[in-house]
Design a protein around this motif. Structure first.
Motif: not given
Length: 94
Positions: A4-14, A16-18, A28-37
């Motif tokens: 799947l082609s998805i975009k993960i937003k980390i620290a206000d930057r997107e 893109p990854m496959k 997606r959970n990893a991206g969410k946890q990074i943003n929470e930290r």
């Protein structure tokens, strides 16, 4: 292998990854946890520099991983000792 082609937003930057379909939720959970930290460090220490925040999160994640690896190694060693002990008991009984 479905990717799947998805975009993960980390620290206000997107970013893109496959990813494999079965890994999407984990990624997606990893991206969410990074943003929470990042948010937690920003609130706790009043730091706004994203590079500093990302470095702190990266360091924190690696410390967590090393701790988990050490615990896993200790657990594996304990299991191996018990298996060897059981093997000895079985061999003596035979």
């Amino acid at each position: 292998m479905d990717e799947l082609s998805i975009k993960i937003k980390i620290a206000d930057r997107e970013y893109p990854m496959k990813v494999k379909a079965e890994d999407e939720a984990r990624v997606r959970n990893a991206g969410k946890q990074i943003n929470e930290r990042i948010r937690s460090y920003r609130e706790r220490f009043g730091i706004d520099d994203k590079q500093d925040l990302l470095a702190m999160v990266a360091f924190d994640c690696l410390v967590d991983k090393l701790e988990t690896d050490e615990k896993q190694y200790d657990m594996d060693e304990g299991v191996l000792e018990k298996v060897n002990h059981l093997n000895n008991i079985i061999n003596q009984a035979l």
